[in-house]
Write a protein that holds these residues in place. Structure first.
Motif, PDB file in Angstrom:
ATOM      1  N   LYS A  85      43.780  48.382  42.214  1.00 18.12           N
ATOM      2  CA  LYS A  85      43.665  47.276  41.268  1.00 18.12           C
ATOM      3  C   LYS A  85      42.182  47.029  41.015  1.00 18.12           C
ATOM      4  CE  LYS A  85      47.644  44.709  43.164  1.00 18.12           C
ATOM      5  NZ  LYS A  85      48.032  43.435  43.837  1.00 18.12           N
ATOM      6  N   PHE A  86      41.782  47.029  39.764  1.00 19.74           N
ATOM      7  CA  PHE A  86      40.384  46.731  39.454  1.00 19.74           C
ATOM      8  C   PHE A  86      40.308  46.053  38.111  1.00 19.74           C
ATOM      9  CE2 PHE A  86      36.183  47.558  37.659  1.00 19.74           C
ATOM     10  CZ  PHE A  86      35.387  47.081  38.685  1.00 19.74           C
ATOM     11  N   ASN A  87      39.537  44.961  38.069  1.00 18.06           N
ATOM     12  CA  ASN A  87      39.372  44.189  36.845  1.00 18.06           C
ATOM     13  C   ASN A  87      37.890  43.823  36.740  1.00 18.06           C
ATOM     14  OD1 ASN A  87      41.468  42.384  34.940  1.00 18.06           O
ATOM     15  ND2 ASN A  87      39.407  41.529  35.079  1.00 18.06           N
ATOM     16  N   GLU A 128      43.468  36.079  44.732  1.00 20.54           N
ATOM     17  CA  GLU A 128      44.873  36.327  45.031  1.00 20.54           C
ATOM     18  C   GLU A 128      45.394  35.268  45.996  1.00 20.54           C
ATOM     19  OE1 GLU A 128      47.511  40.266  45.939  1.00 20.54           O
ATOM     20  OE2 GLU A 128      45.771  39.926  47.213  1.00 20.54           O
ATOM     21  N   SER A 129      46.486  34.639  45.642  1.00 19.88           N
ATOM     22  CA  SER A 129      47.099  33.638  46.510  1.00 19.88           C
ATOM     23  C   SER A 129      47.913  34.314  47.614  1.00 19.88           C
ATOM     24  CB  SER A 129      48.013  32.724  45.689  1.00 19.88           C
ATOM     25  OG  SER A 129      49.165  33.447  45.246  1.00 19.88           O
ATOM     26  N   GLU A 130      48.430  33.510  48.535  1.00 24.11           N
ATOM     27  CA  GLU A 130      49.276  34.054  49.605  1.00 24.11           C
ATOM     28  C   GLU A 130      50.537  34.698  49.051  1.00 24.11           C
ATOM     29  OE1 GLU A 130      50.069  31.019  52.430  1.00 24.11           O
ATOM     30  OE2 GLU A 130      47.979  30.857  53.114  1.00 24.11           O
ATOM     31  N   ASP A 131      50.917  34.300  47.853  1.00 27.90           N
ATOM     32  CA  ASP A 131      52.097  34.876  47.199  1.00 27.90           C
ATOM     33  C   ASP A 131      51.767  36.126  46.383  1.00 27.90           C
ATOM     34  OD1 ASP A 131      53.622  32.774  48.220  1.00 27.90           O
ATOM     35  OD2 ASP A 131      53.201  31.501  46.476  1.00 27.90           O
ATOM     36  N   GLY A 132      50.499  36.551  46.433  1.00 26.86           N
ATOM     37  CA  GLY A 132      50.112  37.749  45.700  1.00 26.86           C
ATOM     38  C   GLY A 132      49.839  37.527  44.232  1.00 26.86           C
ATOM     39  N   ALA A 162      39.617  38.875  42.980  1.00 30.13           N
ATOM     40  CA  ALA A 162      39.463  39.121  44.414  1.00 30.13           C
ATOM     41  C   ALA A 162      40.838  39.223  45.049  1.00 30.13           C
ATOM     42  CB  ALA A 162      38.663  37.987  45.057  1.00 30.13           C
ATOM     43  N   ASN A 163      41.202  40.433  45.461  1.00 26.57           N
ATOM     44  CA  ASN A 163      42.503  40.690  46.078  1.00 26.57           C
ATOM     45  C   ASN A 163      42.348  40.911  47.580  1.00 26.57           C
ATOM     46  OD1 ASN A 163      44.387  41.073  43.607  1.00 26.57           O
ATOM     47  ND2 ASN A 163      42.640  42.378  43.113  1.00 26.57           N
ATOM     48  N   ASN A 164      43.474  40.804  48.299  1.00 27.97           N
ATOM     49  CA  ASN A 164      43.509  41.128  49.743  1.00 27.97           C
ATOM     50  C   ASN A 164      42.433  40.379  50.536  1.00 27.97           C
ATOM     51  OD1 ASN A 164      45.584  43.310  49.507  1.00 27.97           O
ATOM     52  ND2 ASN A 164      43.962  44.279  48.292  1.00 27.97           N
ATOM     53  N   LEU A 165      42.357  39.068  50.352  1.00 23.94           N
ATOM     54  CA  LEU A 165      41.285  38.304  50.981  1.00 23.94           C
ATOM     55  C   LEU A 165      41.422  38.187  52.489  1.00 23.94           C
ATOM     56  CD1 LEU A 165      40.753  35.508  48.306  1.00 23.94           C
ATOM     57  CD2 LEU A 165      39.326  37.491  48.783  1.00 23.94           C
ATOM     58  N   ASP A 166      42.537  38.618  53.033  1.00 24.61           N
ATOM     59  CA  ASP A 166      42.689  38.654  54.482  1.00 24.61           C
ATOM     60  C   ASP A 166      42.078  39.913  55.088  1.00 24.61           C
ATOM     61  OD1 ASP A 166      44.580  40.260  53.251  1.00 24.61           O
ATOM     62  OD2 ASP A 166      46.101  39.945  54.790  1.00 24.61           O
ATOM     63  N   ASP A 167      41.602  40.826  54.239  1.00 21.24           N
ATOM     64  CA  ASP A 167      40.991  42.070  54.709  1.00 21.24           C
ATOM     65  C   ASP A 167      39.940  42.496  53.691  1.00 21.24           C
ATOM     66  OD1 ASP A 167      40.257  44.574  55.556  1.00 21.24           O
ATOM     67  OD2 ASP A 167      42.298  45.335  55.790  1.00 21.24           O
ATOM     68  N   PHE A 168      38.667  42.137  53.959  1.00 17.21           N
ATOM     69  CA  PHE A 168      37.600  42.394  52.994  1.00 17.21           C
ATOM     70  C   PHE A 168      37.370  43.886  52.739  1.00 17.21           C
ATOM     71  CE2 PHE A 168      34.417  38.837  51.867  1.00 17.21           C
ATOM     72  CZ  PHE A 168      35.454  38.077  51.337  1.00 17.21           C
TER      73      PHE A 168
END
Length: 347
Positions: free
Chosen positions: A42-44, A204-208, A316-322
């Motif tokens: 995913k890239f924006n 990205e929220s916890e719901d993706g 910003a995706n996957n904020l639990d894993d930079f």
């Protein structure tokens, strides 16, 4: 004699054409690999790879406004996060070059209003290298100054405050003067409302689900809230590494290893003044990643191949894993680094 000269000229011209064609073929292979990396994730945002004279790769992907489906264009503006720190470092080092400050001067020499014992101990050098131990202006140091590393946004805000005391100008005005002096027309202090093409940032929220965030500019400007675009960041790299912003010996100070950090993306990384690099790779791959809420960025220079890489993203995706958040940035960086000549590239 004339025939020999004609033959020699023909050989040289043919060699130049062959070398030039070979280089362009290599660039085409490189752009194809960058496309593959982006296609896998995913890239924006925007990606730019260039030399001082050649634009090798320049593409935009996705939307600047997800709700209205407004497409990103290559020269849109983004919040650049910690890439801002090298700008702040250049500003303080320019005062150092003028003899207005010393890097081993303590905070208390300038910020007399700070009523803490450590104000007479912590130096400007320690603020630049995240080794100062300050966690709060009203609290004791977390550790003895200079003894450990602790990544700090506050330290760079204190540098901005010192610059105001030394120059008599606000940090906004001082940075704006620098940008105007060097023709960086798309780079702004966030309080300078001259920017008109700033994209919206999403997290990205916890719901993706990607949700617009209003907190992208909440950080200290000196540490992480400058606004810029790929055109200006490419130019910034060219100016910095050609010693037009600071002198050669001052640039060497910026590129010197002062502290090491266990990093959430790179595992272990070394710090100079606003610049990051792996141990011994100051002349291979040097620059910074940047994160601000909704914005993920990279700005790197490759001295051996004279390449500038700028990647600006507004999702910003996957904020639990930079490592996953920065996956496009780091995979493209590794691709470019592997093009460094084998005699200097450390695997």
């Amino acid at each position: 004699m004339k025939i020999s000269l004609i033959i020699l000229t023909f050989i040289l011209l043919t060699s130049c054409q062959t070398n030039g064609q070979g280089k362009m073929d290599n660039y085409r292979k490189l752009t194809s690999k960058i496309d593959s990396i982006i296609g896998e994730h995913k890239f924006n945002g925007v990606v730019s790879l260039s030399t001082d004279s050649i634009e090798i790769y320049s593409k935009s992907f996705g939307f600047s406004d997800l709700e209205n489906k407004t497409k990103v264009v290559i020269n849109d503006q983004f919040v650049i996060g910690s890439i801002s720190k090298q700008i702040t470092a250049v500003l303080i080092l320019r005062e150092y070059e003028k003899g207005e400050i010393g890097l081993n001067d303590t905070i208390g020499n300038y910020l007399t209003e700070i009523n803490q014992p450590w104000a007479k101990l912590v130096t400007i050098h320690q603020l630049l290298t995240h080794t100062h131990g300050i966690v709060d202006l009203d609290k004791p140091l977390e550790f003895k100054q200079g003894s450990q590393f602790h990544y700090s946004q506050l330290g760079y805000d204190l540098i901005a405050q010192i610059l105001k005391k030394v120059t008599g100008k606000t940090f906004k005005d001082l940075s704006t003067e620098l940008f105007n002096q060097y023709g960086l027309k798309n780079t702004f202090h966030p309080n300078n409302k001259g920017y008109i093409n700033l994209v919206k940032g999403y997290e990205e929220s916890e719901d993706g689900v990607l949700e617009y965030t209003e907190h992208s500019l909440k950080n200290y400007a000196a540490a992480g809230s400058f606004i810029s675009n790929v055109q200006d960041l490419n130019k910034w790299n060219q100016l910095l590494y050609s010693e037009k912003l600071v002198k050669k010996e001052t640039l060497e100070l910026m590129k010197t290893k002062y502290s090491t950090r266990i990093h959430p993306i790179f595992d272990t990384i070394d710090y100079g003044y606003g610049l990051l690099f792996k141990d011994g790779e100051q002349n291979i791959q040097i620059g910074a990643l940047g994160y601000a809420p909704g914005f993920v960025s990279a700005c790197y220079y490759y001295p051996q191949t004279k390449l500038n890489l700028v990647i600006l993203e507004n999702t910003a995706n996957n904020l639990d894993d930079f490592k996953k958040t920065f996956i496009v940035q780091t995979e493209i960086m590794e691709l470019i680094k592997k093009r460094t000549p084998n005699n200097v590239y450390k695997k």
